[in-house]
Design an enzyme around this catalytic site. Structure first.
Site, PDB file in Angstrom:
ATOM      1  N   GLN A 189       0.792  -1.235   0.000  1.00  0.00           N
ATOM      2  CA  GLN A 189       0.000   0.000   0.000  1.00  0.00           C
ATOM      3  C   GLN A 189       0.823   1.283   0.000  1.00  0.00           C
ATOM      4  O   GLN A 189       0.395   2.280  -0.576  1.00  0.00           O
ATOM      5  CB  GLN A 189      -1.015   0.074   1.158  1.00  0.00           C
ATOM      6  CG  GLN A 189      -1.960   1.261   0.999  1.00  0.00           C
ATOM      7  CD  GLN A 189      -3.063   1.360   2.028  1.00  0.00           C
ATOM      8  OE1 GLN A 189      -4.023   2.093   1.833  1.00  0.00           O
ATOM      9  NE2 GLN A 189      -2.964   0.638   3.122  1.00  0.00           N
ATOM     10  N   ASP A 190       2.003   1.289   0.611  1.00  0.00           N
ATOM     11  CA  ASP A 190       2.831   2.495   0.632  1.00  0.00           C
ATOM     12  C   ASP A 190       4.157   2.220  -0.076  1.00  0.00           C
ATOM     13  O   ASP A 190       5.217   2.657   0.363  1.00  0.00           O
ATOM     14  CB  ASP A 190       3.068   2.932   2.082  1.00  0.00           C
ATOM     15  CG  ASP A 190       3.537   4.381   2.186  1.00  0.00           C
ATOM     16  OD1 ASP A 190       3.335   5.139   1.218  1.00  0.00           O
ATOM     17  OD2 ASP A 190       4.102   4.750   3.225  1.00  0.00           O
ATOM     18  N   PHE A 191       4.071   1.499  -1.203  1.00  0.00           N
ATOM     19  CA  PHE A 191       5.257   1.052  -1.913  1.00  0.00           C
ATOM     20  C   PHE A 191       5.755   2.146  -2.851  1.00  0.00           C
ATOM     21  O   PHE A 191       5.347   2.259  -3.996  1.00  0.00           O
ATOM     22  CB  PHE A 191       4.952  -0.226  -2.701  1.00  0.00           C
ATOM     23  CG  PHE A 191       6.182  -0.862  -3.310  1.00  0.00           C
ATOM     24  CD1 PHE A 191       6.942  -1.760  -2.579  1.00  0.00           C
ATOM     25  CD2 PHE A 191       6.581  -0.544  -4.596  1.00  0.00           C
ATOM     26  CE1 PHE A 191       8.073  -2.339  -3.127  1.00  0.00           C
ATOM     27  CE2 PHE A 191       7.715  -1.119  -5.153  1.00  0.00           C
ATOM     28  CZ  PHE A 191       8.467  -2.025  -4.408  1.00  0.00           C
ATOM     29  N   ASN A 195      10.724   3.590   0.280  1.00  0.00           N
ATOM     30  CA  ASN A 195      10.494   2.411   1.115  1.00  0.00           C
ATOM     31  C   ASN A 195      11.106   1.149   0.530  1.00  0.00           C
ATOM     32  O   ASN A 195      10.712   0.040   0.895  1.00  0.00           O
ATOM     33  CB  ASN A 195       8.980   2.199   1.325  1.00  0.00           C
ATOM     34  CG  ASN A 195       8.451   2.998   2.501  1.00  0.00           C
ATOM     35  OD1 ASN A 195       9.215   3.449   3.354  1.00  0.00           O
ATOM     36  ND2 ASN A 195       7.143   3.182   2.554  1.00  0.00           N
TER      37      ASN A 195
END
Length: 283
Positions: A189-191, A195
């Protein structure tokens, strides 16, 4: 005693945030003692958690929040395939002991197109296995339904901070995409490039997931809006490299970018994200 970085003070805006910040030094001390760690200075990039290197491991203590509550379960599911390994977890303190990425530089250090080639390889690994039966993760169907309901209200409360056309496109995607998804996997989801860190066990490993269960197209949303760049190239490249539907990718990216374009405290709009959503709508 570890000094709490100033950048974490914004967590005080969340319910329970002030209390957590007050407890954090004690949580660190207890975790260091429990796992016999020699903790170093905290990493600079963590904004919703405190992450401290300790030799070849990292101690991460996260603020309890619905988007990251299943991070340990996601890391256990991937078991090191494309992501850092979870070595130990203390649910009472919401503390994790993680594999440390060395040298730990992110994909942001590379030229954009080279970085996206590596990012595609990593996100492909994360989506290799279907979501397990009986998983604890939030289905994107639930999150999308909540966003579709709340975004028009928040838009009105904020005084209509961007064009209605963009809001309507996001809400339409949130209603139309979930019922027609392909195979469901555990999505990061926060790729984004920040990250994904350089490591030794694998060239690049993902960190800091905020897991949901969704189709693979969903997990390209954060990459699509990852800073200034050629959005058309990103869409075409990722769709081709990952063999995904570009229109579904674009729809998820618009919806997710608008949804995350409001701060949770609903006090401001992230203009840079909203502008990316505009560009995606025009593609």
């Amino acid at each position: 005693m570890i000094e709490i970085p100033e950048r974490l003070q914004w967590i005080a805006d969340f319910p329970g945030g002030t209390e957590w910040l007050e407890r954090l030094p004690r949580l660190v001390e207890e975790s260091v003692e429990q796992w016999s760690l020699a903790a170093e200075e905290p990493f600079e990039y963590a904004n919703v958690s405190l992450a401290l290197p300790a030799g070849d491991v990292v101690l991460k203590i996260s603020f309890p929040h619905r988007e990251s509550e299943h991070e340990p379960a996601a890391l256990a599911h991937w078991d090191g395939n494309g992501a850092v390994r979870l070595l130990a977890y203390d649910a009472e303190r919401n503390a994790m002991l993680l594999e440390r990425c060395v040298p730990g530089t992110s994909l942001l250090e590379l030229p954009e197109r080279e970085a996206y080639r590596h990012a595609a390889a990593v996100v492909r690994k994360l989506g290799e296995r279907p979501a397990p039966a009986g998983h604890p993760f939030t289905p994107i169907t639930e999150t999308a339904a909540r966003w579709a309901r709340e975004l028009p209200e928040r838009w009105e409360q904020a005084g209509g901070p961007f064009e209605r056309e963009l809001l309507d496109a996001a809400v339409s995607a949130l209603r139309e995409l979930p019922p027609t998804q392909g195979e469901l996997v555990v999505c990061h989801q926060d790729f984004h490039r920040g990250n994904v860190l350089a490591a030794e066990r694998e060239p690049w490993l993902a960190i800091d997931p905020k897991p949901v269960v969704a189709e693979r197209e969903f997990d390209t949303a954060a990459l699509m809006r990852d800073g200034p760049g050629d959005l058309r190239w990103r869409l075409d490249f990722l769709a081709s490299e990952l063999e995904l539907d570009p229109e579904r990718m674009r729809g998820w990216a618009i919806a997710h970018t608008v949804a995350w374009g409001f701060s949770e405290a609903e006090r401001r709009v992230y203009e840079s994200q909203i502008d990316v959503a505009r560009q995606l709508l025009r593609l």
